[in-house]
Write a protein that holds these residues in place. Structure first.
Motif, PDB file in Angstrom:
ATOM      1  N   ILE A 238       0.861  -1.187   0.000  1.00 44.98           N
ATOM      2  CA  ILE A 238       0.000   0.000   0.000  1.00 44.98           C
ATOM      3  C   ILE A 238       0.894   1.234   0.000  1.00 44.98           C
ATOM      4  CG2 ILE A 238      -1.894   1.166   1.168  1.00 44.98           C
ATOM      5  CD1 ILE A 238      -2.254  -1.489   2.754  1.00 44.98           C
ATOM      6  N   LEU A 253      -3.541   2.613   9.459  1.00 43.78           N
ATOM      7  CA  LEU A 253      -3.622   1.184   9.157  1.00 43.78           C
ATOM      8  C   LEU A 253      -3.215   0.438  10.424  1.00 43.78           C
ATOM      9  CD1 LEU A 253      -3.810  -1.208   7.072  1.00 43.78           C
ATOM     10  CD2 LEU A 253      -1.339  -0.925   6.815  1.00 43.78           C
ATOM     11  N   HIS A 306      -5.674  -6.925   9.151  1.00 44.60           N
ATOM     12  CA  HIS A 306      -5.458  -5.474   9.190  1.00 44.60           C
ATOM     13  C   HIS A 306      -6.776  -4.740   9.062  1.00 44.60           C
ATOM     14  CE1 HIS A 306      -5.238  -6.787   5.008  1.00 44.60           C
ATOM     15  NE2 HIS A 306      -5.645  -5.574   4.645  1.00 44.60           N
ATOM     16  N   ARG A 315      -8.160  10.686   2.404  1.00 44.73           N
ATOM     17  CA  ARG A 315      -7.114   9.670   2.500  1.00 44.73           C
ATOM     18  C   ARG A 315      -7.043   8.874   1.198  1.00 44.73           C
ATOM     19  NH1 ARG A 315      -6.229   4.197   3.725  1.00 44.73           N
ATOM     20  NH2 ARG A 315      -4.961   3.695   5.546  1.00 44.73           N
ATOM     21  N   ALA A 317      -4.771   5.978  -1.161  1.00 42.96           N
ATOM     22  CA  ALA A 317      -3.732   4.951  -1.211  1.00 42.96           C
ATOM     23  C   ALA A 317      -3.804   4.243  -2.558  1.00 42.96           C
ATOM     24  CB  ALA A 317      -3.931   3.945  -0.088  1.00 42.96           C
ATOM     25  N   TRP A 321      -1.607  -5.835  -5.267  1.00 43.05           N
ATOM     26  CA  TRP A 321      -1.658  -7.195  -4.709  1.00 43.05           C
ATOM     27  C   TRP A 321      -0.889  -8.107  -5.658  1.00 43.05           C
ATOM     28  CZ3 TRP A 321      -6.311  -4.265  -4.398  1.00 43.05           C
ATOM     29  CH2 TRP A 321      -6.769  -3.999  -3.088  1.00 43.05           C
TER      30      TRP A 321
HETATM   31  O1  LIG Z   1      -5.565   1.577   2.743  1.00 44.13           O
HETATM   32  C1  LIG Z   1      -5.135   0.814   3.605  1.00 44.13           C
HETATM   33  O2  LIG Z   1      -4.350   1.193   4.490  1.00 44.13           O
HETATM   34  C2  LIG Z   1      -5.570  -0.642   3.616  1.00 44.13           C
HETATM   35  C3  LIG Z   1      -6.631  -0.995   2.599  1.00 44.13           C
HETATM   36  C4  LIG Z   1      -6.971  -2.453   2.592  1.00 44.13           C
HETATM   37  O3  LIG Z   1      -6.797  -3.147   3.549  1.00 44.13           O
HETATM   38  C5  LIG Z   1      -7.495  -3.082   1.366  1.00 44.13           C
HETATM   39  O4  LIG Z   1      -7.869  -2.358   0.408  1.00 44.13           O
HETATM   40  O5  LIG Z   1      -7.564  -4.332   1.327  1.00 44.13           O
END
Ligand SMILES: O=C(O)CCC(=O)C(=O)O
Ligand SMILES: [Fe+2]
Length: 323
Positions: A238, A253, A306, A315, A317, A321
């Motif tokens: 991330i 997170l 998590h 926010r 990100a 994956w």
């Molecule tokens: O944005 C994050 O810190 C985690 C996002 C997340 O866990 C996900 O998209 O699977």
């Protein structure tokens, strides 16, 4: 049926024999990110199990970390590339996660934040709870619509444009994906056996609005040590775009850590450690990681539970994956 057996059946969807009756209702408690085989020919075996049951089951099995360690390569010291050091590789192996700060140019990060905000204004992001598993994939019938409040869009590395690729306006968002698909992919694949190429890796931009948007505790995959397993995500990375992030904005997170895996703690000083609750043997320690712009959090997808805490700031990100 035993919980363990139900999970085995759920994960062995290609097994021969009469499939159980499809259960379309009451499947909302499946982890929203869990992967399912999307092959059209294969019968799916669908069982009911709650997220809590699943996490509890995973905890009672052979340590997920030990399973995932089976995919690590022997890499010689200094063999890594531009981004990851031996320390990062060591942390990924011994406790399942690591943080890389200052890996991305700050101009690129703030530019990506601005382009990402533009994409939100242009309505290019959709509630993740409604998004398809992938652009070609079907709607995920197991999705828990209450588990997350973010808006997302799938992205693609440069040169692999596809039907729903968000176009020209993405600017620095695209450049950041290219870092995840280029140098970071190379470093990770020199540490861990990956089954998918950088172009068939999943990349996603996620936006948590400043209205306490959050994502409940979950795991991104089941742990695997099988190099030919193409179903399970192996590594989550991330990259955060939030240059203006302040303490008090929330949106951290949280990484849940078993005490037995808590070997090295060389996390950045702003990462808080909250020990397990005394007297509760189920309780895990937590690392609380602020989503600072330029920071990359990398963890083993089948190992780390998590969660994203409620966010009071805009926010963003970009997640990769790797499989
Ligand atoms: O944005 C994050 O810190 C985690 C996002 C997340 O866990 C996900 O998209 O699977
Ligand atoms: Fe996740």
């Amino acid at each position: 049926m035993e919980l363990g057996e139900r999970i085995m059946r759920a994960s062995q969807q290609t097994e021969e024999g009469a499939p159980e009756e499809r259960v379309e209702e009451d499947v909302g408690d499946w982890p929203s990110d869990m992967e399912y085989d999307q092959g059209e020919e294969e019968e799916e075996v669908v069982v009911e199990i709650t997220e809590d049951d699943l996490l509890q089951y995973l905890d009672s099995q052979e340590e997920a970390l030990v399973i995932a360690q089976g995919l690590f390569k022997e890499h010689s010291t200094g063999s890594l590339g531009e981004l990851l050091s031996d320390k990062h590789a060591q942390e990924l192996y011994t406790r399942g996660w690591t943080v890389l700060d200052h890996g991305i140019d700050t101009g690129l990060v703030s530019g990506a934040f601005d382009s990402a905000m533009q994409l939100v204004k242009d309505n290019q992001l959709k509630p993740a709870s409604e998004l398809k598993m992938s652009e070609e994939g079907d709607e995920d019938p197991y999705r828990d619509r209450k588990a997350r409040d973010d808006l997302t869009v799938w992205l693609h590395p440069q040169g692999t444009a596809s039907s729903s690729a968000v176009s020209a306006s993405t600017g620095n968002v695209q450049s950041l994906v290219d870092v995840l698909a280029g140098p970071l992919y190379n470093d990770i694949s020199s540490i861990i056996h990956l089954s998918a190429s950088p172009t068939s890796t999943e990349y996603q931009l996620a936006y948590y609005p400043p209205t306490n948007a959050r994502y409940e505790r979950h795991r991104d995959a089941l742990p695997t040590n099988d190099p030919s397993d193409t179903d399970q995500r192996r590594v989550t990375c991330i990259a955060y775009l939030n240059q203006e992030w302040q303490a008090g904005m929330g949106g951290e997170l949280v990484l849940y850590q078993k005490q037995s895996e808590f070997k090295v703690n060389d996390a950045p000083p702003d990462v808080e450690y909250i020990p397990p609750e005394a007297g509760d043997s189920q309780s895990l320690g937590k690392f609380v990681v602020p989503p600072l712009g330029g920071r990359m959090v990398i963890f083993l997808s089948g190992v780390m539970d998590h969660e994203v805490l409620p966010s009071k700031g805009e926010r963003f990100a970009i997640t990769a994956w790797y499989r």
